[in-house]
Design an enzyme around this catalytic site. Structure first.
Site, PDB file in Angstrom:
ATOM      1  N   ASP A 291       0.867  -1.453  -0.011  1.00 26.99           N
ATOM      2  CA  ASP A 291       0.003   0.116   0.131  1.00 26.99           C
ATOM      3  C   ASP A 291       1.057   1.347   0.097  1.00 26.99           C
ATOM      4  OD1 ASP A 291       0.699  -0.536   2.748  1.00 26.99           O
ATOM      5  OD2 ASP A 291      -0.733   0.681   3.423  1.00 26.99           O
ATOM      6  N   ASP A 293       3.049   2.484   2.200  1.00 26.38           N
ATOM      7  CA  ASP A 293       3.617   3.383   3.145  1.00 26.38           C
ATOM      8  C   ASP A 293       4.971   2.794   3.555  1.00 26.38           C
ATOM      9  OD1 ASP A 293       2.769   1.128   4.176  1.00 26.38           O
ATOM     10  OD2 ASP A 293       1.149   2.140   5.597  1.00 26.38           O
TER      11      ASP A 293
HETATM   12  C1  G16 Z   1       1.297  -1.345  10.644  1.00 25.40           C
HETATM   13  C2  G16 Z   1       1.651   0.000  11.372  1.00 25.40           C
HETATM   14  C3  G16 Z   1       2.795   0.340  11.850  1.00 25.40           C
HETATM   15  C4  G16 Z   1       3.445  -0.959  12.596  1.00 25.40           C
HETATM   16  C5  G16 Z   1       3.398  -1.909  11.794  1.00 25.40           C
HETATM   17  C6  G16 Z   1       3.880  -3.112  12.436  1.00 25.40           C
HETATM   18  O1  G16 Z   1       2.139  -1.021   9.531  1.00 25.40           O
HETATM   19  O2  G16 Z   1       1.093   1.178  10.687  1.00 25.40           O
HETATM   20  O3  G16 Z   1       2.822   1.586  12.466  1.00 25.40           O
HETATM   21  O4  G16 Z   1       4.662  -0.396  12.930  1.00 25.40           O
HETATM   22  O5  G16 Z   1       2.068  -2.181  11.472  1.00 25.40           O
HETATM   23  O6  G16 Z   1       3.022  -3.665  13.385  1.00 25.40           O
HETATM   24  P1  G16 Z   1       3.075  -4.927  14.054  1.00 25.40           P
HETATM   25  O7  G16 Z   1       4.438  -5.126  14.629  1.00 25.40           O
HETATM   26  O8  G16 Z   1       2.094  -4.949  15.377  1.00 25.40           O
HETATM   27  O9  G16 Z   1       2.914  -6.127  13.080  1.00 25.40           O
HETATM   28  P2  G16 Z   1       1.628  -1.474   8.031  1.00 25.40           P
HETATM   29  O10 G16 Z   1       2.523  -1.075   7.040  1.00 25.40           O
HETATM   30  O11 G16 Z   1       1.615  -3.186   8.095  1.00 25.40           O
HETATM   31  O12 G16 Z   1       0.227  -0.932   7.977  1.00 25.40           O
END
Ligand code: G16
Length: 562
Positions: A291, A293
């Site tokens: 996506d 980001d």
């Molecule tokens: C999302 C969040 C981020 C986070 C990441 C990992 O990213 O927007 O802020 O750092 O998940 O999260 P977790 O460690 O809980 O898996 P994205 O790019 O997956 O939307």
């Protein structure tokens, strides 16, 4: 004008619609259950009453099942009194571009259809994320409410006969029980390109890429991993900045990301880019996630820029970015497990520094309050307060701006940074899809055993011993609204500056993912090139010993090391 009537459809509630770190992510077949997506979309409408009589933006990363869900959102939004939806052509919209359009149009929110870096296709994952009117991911108070509603929902409203051709830019208006409802399909790239032009000096980047009589052109290779960034990278890097067409690869968004395992920009999943960069032909490489980001930056010969170094170099070189020069640096932030290189730059620049839990949503309040300009996360997220999401293309442009400003290579910029601030070594071990019960038990036993540990206690494993400075389960009080987020990761901070953090991921869709983060600091230049595996070994041994990870998860090896 076509007319339509609202229908009320009886439904059964699902118990598993609790949004994670960033939205609801599940396997596609979970979302394809009768009423599953509809319930969640209705729960968002019920939890966010501003949407009724308001405006929302809709789009996603192009993954399988996205266009079906776009039509469901259109029908449910029409029935819930939304006045206008702005939809990306073909449903395509990168997460950062949606954030930009929400802010530009003053929309009341956005539906982002993505499971980010998780695999796509019929057997992959799907996701729905709701962003608020500031353009950022909804805060936990809102997602908690959506979850509560989803658990008790009995019906949803829909206009089933409203179907919009989203393959062409244009406006469609409908009469819904006497009210007007409009869907505007827009080019999802233009507003974002305009914003980037405001933030960066395109002329200097164009000159960098073109080269001059005294300097060869900067050769770049950008791998979009068949995610959503292709059209953005093409338009900005090739059309606007003059990079050759061949500089942007895998640039057509595909429903299954071309069968790749994960559209995830790291050394494992973006190994194609790593291989190309290792061949030494290109000076600069970048990759983005599904996506758009997340980002990964590489220098010549595959020189890897860690996410924590990336954000701290951008902070230190903020003068390369006209937006920062104009608006001033208000503050820096990182998520708790992210390596603390940025903290040293904040200190040197005398800038306020924040440490927040994992999740971009925790940066939003600080940005809205004018206290945060630049932030980053170890999970390959970097961004600024130009929007309320992390931004892959922005990070790539920030690096190109720095290379133009410093007239130096990626490696030279990083080495100079280490010379001045020391080097923060960082590594993350992921144990994916382990049994959820085992992972939870491991965390809870670990927390209670550590709560007995006292300051100055020596802890040792096979290869070394460390003295504990403190241990806790990270809790965060938002300085703006006072909201508290507890249990955000178990930390072991040692007196020599090293640390280990244990966390359960909030973005997986099956079982649990255990993340262990390792960090240590080195200020002796002769050690900057030491092998990271040997540097981290004592910390890794210690982490495996104190957590008894193998016993609780059955795993001997991590799935991925980043
Ligand atoms: C999302 C969040 C981020 C986070 C990441 C990992 O990213 O927007 O802020 O750092 O998940 O999260 P977790 O460690 O809980 O898996 P994205 O790019 O997956 O939307």
């Amino acid at each position: 004008m076509a007319s339509s009537q609202v229908q009320i459809v009886q439904t059964r509630a699902f118990e598993d619609q609790k949004p994670g770190t960033s939205g609801l992510r599940k396997p596609v077949d979970t979302f394809q259950q009768k009423g599953y997506a509809e319930n969640f979309i209705q729960a968002i409408h019920t939890a966010v009453p501003e949407l009724s009589d308001g405006m929302a933006v809709v789009g996603g990363d192009g993954r399988y099942y996205m266009t079906d869900v776009v039509q469901k959102i259109i029908g449910i939004s029409a029935a819930n009194g939304v006045k206008k939806l702005i939809v990306g052509k073909d449903g395509i919209f990168s997460t950062p571009a949606i954030s930009a359009v929400v802010r530009k149009t003053k929309a009341n929110g956005a539906f982002i259809l993505t499971a980010s870096h998780n695999p796509g296709g019929p057997k992959g994952d799907f996701g729905i994320k709701f962003n608020s009117s500031n353009g950022g991911p909804a805060v936990e108070a809102v997602t908690g409410q959506i979850y509560q509603i989803s658990k008790h929902i009995t019906e949803y409203k829909i206009c089933p006969d409203i179907k919009v051709d989203i393959s062409k830019v244009g406006c469609h208006t409908f009469d819904v029980d006497g009210r007007q409802f409009e869907v505007e399909v827009i080019d999802p790239v233009s507003d974002y390109v305009d914003l980037m032009k405001e933030l960066f000096d395109f002329e200097s980047i164009r000159n960098l890429l073109a080269g001059s009589k005294t300097r060869s052109p900067l050769k770049i290779i950008i791998n979009c991993l068949n995610g959503v960034t292709g059209p953005y990278a093409k338009r900005i890097l090739c059309d606007e900045l003059g990079a050759p067409e061949s500089s942007v690869v895998n640039c057509i968004p595909l429903e299954d990301f071309g069968g790749k395992l994960h559209p995830d920009p790291n050394l494992t999943y973006a190994s194609d880019l790593v291989d190309v960069m290792n061949s030494g032909v290109h000076d600069f490489g970048a990759a983005f996630d599904g996506d758009g980001d997340r980002n990964m930056i590489l220098g010549k010969n595959g020189f890897f820029v860690t996410p924590s170094d990336s954000v701290s170099v951008i902070g230190d070189n903020y003068k390369a970015i006209p937006y920062f020069v104009k608006s001033g640096i208000k503050g820096f932030a990182r998520s708790m497990p992210t390596g603390r290189a940025l903290d040293r730059v904040a200190k040197a620049l005398n800038v306020e520094m924040f440490e927040v839990p994992t999740g971009w949503k925790f940066f939003g309040n600080l940005m809205d309050a004018g206290r945060l300009s630049l932030c980053g996360e170890e999970s390959f997220g970097t961004g600024s307060d130009h929007i309320r999401e992390k931004d892959g293309i922005w990070a790539c442009l920030a690096w190109l701006a720095i290379l133009a400003y410093r007239k130096a290579s990626v490696e030279d910029v990083i080495r100079d940074h280490w010379k001045r601030y020391g080097r923060t070594f960082f590594q993350r071990y992921d144990y994916e899809q382990v049994p959820a019960e085992g992972a939870k038990e491991m965390m809870s036993v670990l927390e209670s055993s550590l709560s007995l540990a006292t300051k100055s206690k020596e802890i040792s494993a096979a290869s070394a011993s460390f003295v504990l400075e403190y241990t806790d389960n990270f809790s965060y009080t938002d300085p703006i609204d006072g909201s508290v987020a507890k249990n955000q990761g178990i930390r072991l901070q040692f007196t020599n500056g090293s640390r280990i953090i244990f966390r359960l991921s909030g973005t997986g869709s099956v079982g649990a993912t255990v993340r262990i983060y390792f960090e240590c600091y080195e200020d002796q230049p002769e050690r900057f090139d030491d092998d990271i595996t040997s540097i981290m070994k004592p910390l890794v041994d210690l982490a495996l010993k104190v957590s008894d990870l193998q016993k609780y998860t059955g795993r001997n090896e991590p799935t991925v090391i980043t």
